[in-house]
Structure formats: structure tokens, C-alpha cells
Design a protein around this motif. Sequence first.
Motif, short mmCIF file in Angstrom:
data_model
loop_
_atom_site.label_atom_id
_atom_site.label_comp_id
_atom_site.label_asym_id
_atom_site.label_seq_id
_atom_site.Cartn_x
_atom_site.Cartn_y
_atom_site.Cartn_z
N ALA A 1 42.39 50.23 49.07
CA ALA A 1 43.45 49.50 48.38
C ALA A 1 44.00 48.36 49.22
O ALA A 1 44.53 47.38 48.69
N SER B 1 42.14 43.53 50.51
CA SER B 1 42.40 42.60 49.41
C SER B 1 42.17 41.14 49.81
O SER B 1 41.51 40.40 49.09
N SER C 1 34.32 49.42 46.76
CA SER C 1 35.70 48.98 46.48
C SER C 1 35.95 47.53 46.90
O SER C 1 36.98 46.96 46.55
#
Length: 366
Positions: free
Chosen positions: A37, A40, A77
Motif C-alpha cells: 500500500a 505509490s 501490487s
Amino acid sequence: AVVSTQSGHYGRGERSKEFISAILLSKNTELIERVSAEVSDLDWKYAALRAIEKFSKKHAADKDTELSRYVHQLLRSIDIAECFTDEHVNKKVKTEASKTIFHIRKAYNSTWIEFLKMRKSLELYHTILSTLHENVIPNMQNPKLLIDFLVDSYDLGGTSSLLSLNSLFILITKYNLDYPLFYPKLYRMLTTDLYHTPYITRFISMMDVFLKSSLLPAYLVAAFIKRLTRNALQAPPHIIVIVVRLITNLMKLHPSTKRLVHRGPEHPSVREDPFIATEEDPAKCNALESSLWELEVLNEHYCPGISSVVKTLRKPTDEVLVELGLAKGREALFKEYSKEWNKDPPLEFSEPLDFDKSEYADVFTF
């Protein structure tokens, strides 16, 4: 600290590699999700990719197949779709950002190649094969580097071959990969056993794409049509319906194969079929000299839906392609064609007056 882009490095140096390595070795799914997460901004993505690449190289020969599962979790991811906007793809733009994008795309390429060399469980292997064409190839700078991995997978046979088809076909059609064995191997995969696997509808949908090109020779398409029809004799009813619809579409797209249907009972190929069912080379199986006498057998099938689609194939009303109905299973087919059977059985019109129910009260309930 982030290393200056002027030095030619786009990331967080050796510390990020040590950090990513520690996270992956921990085999902590929740921790990896939290790290994913955080990946980015572009600098982080580049640093993570380089770290995963180094980690994959180091652990390529490890017997622990679980390790690759965590690497895959983190690698998938990392979304680099933003690196493919018109602004970034334009090679005339020579900004620091465009240079960063170039290095990230290059790192993404090399990282996936190194990761694919790691030992993997069969489940993960199949997961990767089934998603490469959608999630990885569009983001790669040079997808042709996947050719060895895909060809090796295609040669394995079974499920691995089936799952590698989409990616291999994309490389052939979009990236000008020269692989002349693609269709002969695809022909060999078409067996009666395949019709009874969970992957048969996926395979048929891919066949619908692979055989659409008008550049394919008639003998090749005829070979697939003949083998599809022959194997359909031993297929479940709902698969037969899909196969016959596929053949209908193929004949509309390749009119020269219609001769297989129009040859009547007096044609020599009906009395003695020249088709060599055991021949693995579509160029040598004599399909174009044969006829689809198997349709006569399918026309007598106990399932009424099969007779309907066979009639459509023989006398097509137009050149519009028909829907294959891949989503329909055997239950849906049964419900569709059993409606006309779902009628009350005929009964006595009026109740007999001389029938004494009390005599049978201990046996029947009225």
C-alpha cells in the motif's frame, strides 16, 4: 533518503533492498500488504522493483516454493500503468520525469524476468500464466523476453499449455513473434479428454479468437473443424452445442471450408473417410478432402438442442456470427430444452362414479 536522479539512480539505495528482502523473508502476508500500500510514488516503485529483482536472483535456486508466493504478492501490487500515458510514452519529451519513467519500465521488465526464474508451486505457476496477458505484458517494455518462459510452458502440455495460450498469441499477433509451431501444437491439444475438463469453455473461447484470421490457410481451419466435430461425438451435450456454434462461425469466416458440409451421401469421403484422426500434423490429416458426416450422428442426439444447432450449421440464414453461449452449463441447457416436457401428464377426464376410495384408504392417500 532518496538518491538524486542526476546520479542515474531512481530509488532509495541499498537500504530499500535490505528492507524489501527482510519483509519477503518474514513471509508475513499482512506486513507485505501494508508495504504494498505504501509503494505509490515513482521513486518507491523503482526502489521496490530493483529490490525484488535482486532478491529473485539471490533466491532463484531455493527449494522453498513458498518464498515466490510472497514475492509475487508484492510484485503484482506495483502498478506502473501511469508510466504509459501519452506524455510519458512520447520519446521527444526529455524531462527528468520521463527519464525516471524509462528506468522504471526497464526495471519492471527485468524484475519479472528474474522472478519467473524462481521455483514456484504449481498453483502459483498456473496463476501467473493465467494473468500474464492482462496484467504484465501490457506493462512490459519488451514482452518478447517472455518467449522462453511461455514456450516452455506451452511444451509442458495439459493445463500449463492451455493457460499459456493467450500470452503466446498476443506475442505473435501484436509483437511479431515468429512461432510457426503455435497452430500445430494447438491442434495436438484438441483431444477428447479436453472436452471433459473445467477449462474446455476457456479453450473454445480462445479457439474462437485464434482461428478468426482470414490469412489462415483453408487446410488448417478445416483440420480444426474436422477434429472439433469428431471429438464432439464423445463430449457432454452442453459442450457439443458450443462446439457446433463455433464450427458454424468458422465456416462463415472461412467459406472455403463449407465444402465439408455440402458433400452429400454419394461423396466418396462419406463411404471411406480420408481424414487421418491419429495424424498430429494438421497439414497431413486430409481434413479438406473429408466431410462432416459426424453431424448426422449429432443430429440424432437425445438432446433436442443439439439437433437445432446442427440444422443452423447446415442451412445458415445469414453471415452474422452466432453467440457461442459459453456461460451456459449443462443445467442451463437442460432447463432450456426441458420446458416443452414440463407438462402435466394426461389424466382421466372425469372421476369414475363406481370407484370406492375406502377400499384402498390403507394403501393410497386421495
